[in-house]
Design a protein around this motif. Sequence first.
Motif, PDB file in Angstrom:
ATOM      1  N   GLN A  70      57.891  77.245 101.805  1.00 17.86           N
ATOM      2  CA  GLN A  70      58.540  77.182 100.501  1.00 17.86           C
ATOM      3  C   GLN A  70      57.616  77.717  99.409  1.00 17.86           C
ATOM      4  O   GLN A  70      58.064  78.420  98.497  1.00 17.86           O
ATOM      5  N   LYS A  71      56.320  77.415  99.502  1.00 18.01           N
ATOM      6  CA  LYS A  71      55.355  77.951  98.536  1.00 18.01           C
ATOM      7  C   LYS A  71      55.319  79.472  98.610  1.00 18.01           C
ATOM      8  O   LYS A  71      55.313  80.154  97.583  1.00 18.01           O
ATOM      9  N   GLU A  72      55.279  80.009  99.831  1.00 19.71           N
ATOM     10  CA  GLU A  72      55.251  81.459  99.998  1.00 19.71           C
ATOM     11  C   GLU A  72      56.534  82.088  99.470  1.00 19.71           C
ATOM     12  O   GLU A  72      56.501  83.154  98.848  1.00 19.71           O
ATOM     13  N   GLU A  73      57.660  81.438  99.699  1.00 21.62           N
ATOM     14  CA  GLU A  73      58.936  81.950  99.209  1.00 21.62           C
ATOM     15  C   GLU A  73      58.941  82.023  97.680  1.00 21.62           C
ATOM     16  O   GLU A  73      59.381  83.016  97.097  1.00 21.62           O
ATOM     17  N   LYS A  74      58.409  80.987  97.032  1.00 22.42           N
ATOM     18  CA  LYS A  74      58.337  80.989  95.571  1.00 22.42           C
ATOM     19  C   LYS A  74      57.415  82.087  95.066  1.00 22.42           C
ATOM     20  O   LYS A  74      57.694  82.728  94.046  1.00 22.42           O
ATOM     21  N   LYS A  75      56.302  82.318  95.775  1.00 21.83           N
ATOM     22  CA  LYS A  75      55.386  83.390  95.380  1.00 21.83           C
ATOM     23  C   LYS A  75      56.077  84.741  95.460  1.00 21.83           C
ATOM     24  O   LYS A  75      55.921  85.587  94.565  1.00 21.83           O
ATOM     25  N   VAL A  76      56.841  84.961  96.529  1.00 21.53           N
ATOM     26  CA  VAL A  76      57.539  86.235  96.690  1.00 21.53           C
ATOM     27  C   VAL A  76      58.595  86.392  95.607  1.00 21.53           C
ATOM     28  O   VAL A  76      58.736  87.470  95.013  1.00 21.53           O
ATOM     29  N   GLU A  77      59.346  85.329  95.324  1.00 20.66           N
ATOM     30  CA  GLU A  77      60.355  85.397  94.265  1.00 20.66           C
ATOM     31  C   GLU A  77      59.721  85.722  92.926  1.00 20.66           C
ATOM     32  O   GLU A  77      60.239  86.548  92.166  1.00 20.66           O
ATOM     33  N   LYS A  78      58.585  85.097  92.638  1.00 27.20           N
ATOM     34  CA  LYS A  78      57.888  85.370  91.374  1.00 27.20           C
ATOM     35  C   LYS A  78      57.420  86.815  91.326  1.00 27.20           C
ATOM     36  O   LYS A  78      57.545  87.479  90.287  1.00 27.20           O
ATOM     37  N   ALA A  79      56.910  87.318  92.437  1.00 29.38           N
ATOM     38  CA  ALA A  79      56.463  88.705  92.478  1.00 29.38           C
ATOM     39  C   ALA A  79      57.636  89.659  92.259  1.00 29.38           C
ATOM     40  O   ALA A  79      57.503  90.671  91.560  1.00 29.38           O
ATOM     41  N   ILE A  80      58.786  89.317  92.824  1.00 32.14           N
ATOM     42  CA  ILE A  80      59.975  90.153  92.631  1.00 32.14           C
ATOM     43  C   ILE A  80      60.396  90.144  91.171  1.00 32.14           C
ATOM     44  O   ILE A  80      60.701  91.185  90.581  1.00 32.14           O
ATOM     45  N   TRP A  81      60.415  88.964  90.560  1.00 31.89           N
ATOM     46  CA  TRP A  81      60.790  88.858  89.149  1.00 31.89           C
ATOM     47  C   TRP A  81      59.821  89.615  88.256  1.00 31.89           C
ATOM     48  O   TRP A  81      60.229  90.314  87.330  1.00 31.89           O
ATOM     49  N   ASP A  82      58.531  89.480  88.544  1.00 33.87           N
ATOM     50  CA  ASP A  82      57.525  90.191  87.750  1.00 33.87           C
ATOM     51  C   ASP A  82      57.690  91.698  87.892  1.00 33.87           C
ATOM     52  O   ASP A  82      57.581  92.443  86.907  1.00 33.87           O
ATOM     53  N   ALA A  83      57.961  92.151  89.109  1.00 29.42           N
ATOM     54  CA  ALA A  83      58.155  93.583  89.323  1.00 29.42           C
ATOM     55  C   ALA A  83      59.415  94.068  88.612  1.00 29.42           C
ATOM     56  O   ALA A  83      59.437  95.166  88.049  1.00 29.42           O
ATOM     57  N   ALA A  84      60.450  93.250  88.611  1.00 21.55           N
ATOM     58  CA  ALA A  84      61.693  93.637  87.939  1.00 21.55           C
ATOM     59  C   ALA A  84      61.503  93.703  86.435  1.00 21.55           C
ATOM     60  O   ALA A  84      62.075  94.573  85.768  1.00 21.55           O
ATOM     61  N   LYS A  85      60.709  92.808  85.887  1.00 24.77           N
ATOM     62  CA  LYS A  85      60.453  92.795  84.444  1.00 24.77           C
ATOM     63  C   LYS A  85      59.706  94.039  84.005  1.00 24.77           C
ATOM     64  O   LYS A  85      59.940  94.573  82.919  1.00 24.77           O
ATOM     65  N   THR A  86      58.789  94.498  84.837  1.00 26.79           N
ATOM     66  CA  THR A  86      58.005  95.675  84.467  1.00 26.79           C
ATOM     67  C   THR A  86      58.736  96.965  84.818  1.00 26.79           C
ATOM     68  O   THR A  86      58.253  98.042  84.507  1.00 26.79           O
ATOM     69  N   GLY A  87      59.882  96.865  85.477  1.00 30.01           N
ATOM     70  CA  GLY A  87      60.660  98.054  85.819  1.00 30.01           C
ATOM     71  C   GLY A  87      60.171  98.749  87.053  1.00 30.01           C
ATOM     72  O   GLY A  87      60.490  99.911  87.303  1.00 30.01           O
ATOM     73  N   ASP A  88      59.388  98.071  87.856  1.00 29.14           N
ATOM     74  CA  ASP A  88      58.848  98.664  89.080  1.00 29.14           C
ATOM     75  C   ASP A  88      59.844  98.433  90.218  1.00 29.14           C
ATOM     76  O   ASP A  88      59.840  97.405  90.869  1.00 29.14           O
ATOM     77  N   ALA A  89      60.704  99.407  90.464  1.00 26.25           N
ATOM     78  CA  ALA A  89      61.754  99.262  91.472  1.00 26.25           C
ATOM     79  C   ALA A  89      61.304  99.738  92.840  1.00 26.25           C
ATOM     80  O   ALA A  89      61.988  99.519  93.831  1.00 26.25           O
ATOM     81  N   CYS A  90      60.159 100.392  92.961  1.00 27.99           N
ATOM     82  CA  CYS A  90      59.724 100.967  94.231  1.00 27.99           C
ATOM     83  C   CYS A  90      59.036  99.955  95.135  1.00 27.99           C
ATOM     84  O   CYS A  90      59.094 100.073  96.352  1.00 27.99           O
ATOM     85  N   SER A  91      58.343  98.965  94.619  1.00 28.09           N
ATOM     86  CA  SER A  91      57.584  98.077  95.476  1.00 28.09           C
ATOM     87  C   SER A  91      58.301  96.855  95.788  1.00 28.09           C
ATOM     88  O   SER A  91      59.008  96.240  96.038  1.00 28.09           O
TER      89      SER A  91
END
Length: 61
Positions: free
Chosen positions: A40-61
């Motif tokens: 569950q901790k790892e899942e939250k980390k991945v979700e946060k990374a996805i949200w952070d990438a979406a905020k910065t407009g980084d759609a490739c990673s």
Amino acid sequence: MEVVKSLLKPKPTPQQQLCEWQCRLRNEGRNIERQIRDMQKEEKKVEKAIWDAAKTGDACS
């Protein structure tokens, strides 16, 4: 050698077996709960990374 040891060792009573099995079950239950929490901790980390990438407009990673 193991055969000799098993012959000399007294058989556990049903009460002793019950106690040992319950102990093992509790330990395994705690291990499973720990693994679930880690996932569950790892899942939250991945979700946060996805949200952070979406905020910065980084759609490739």
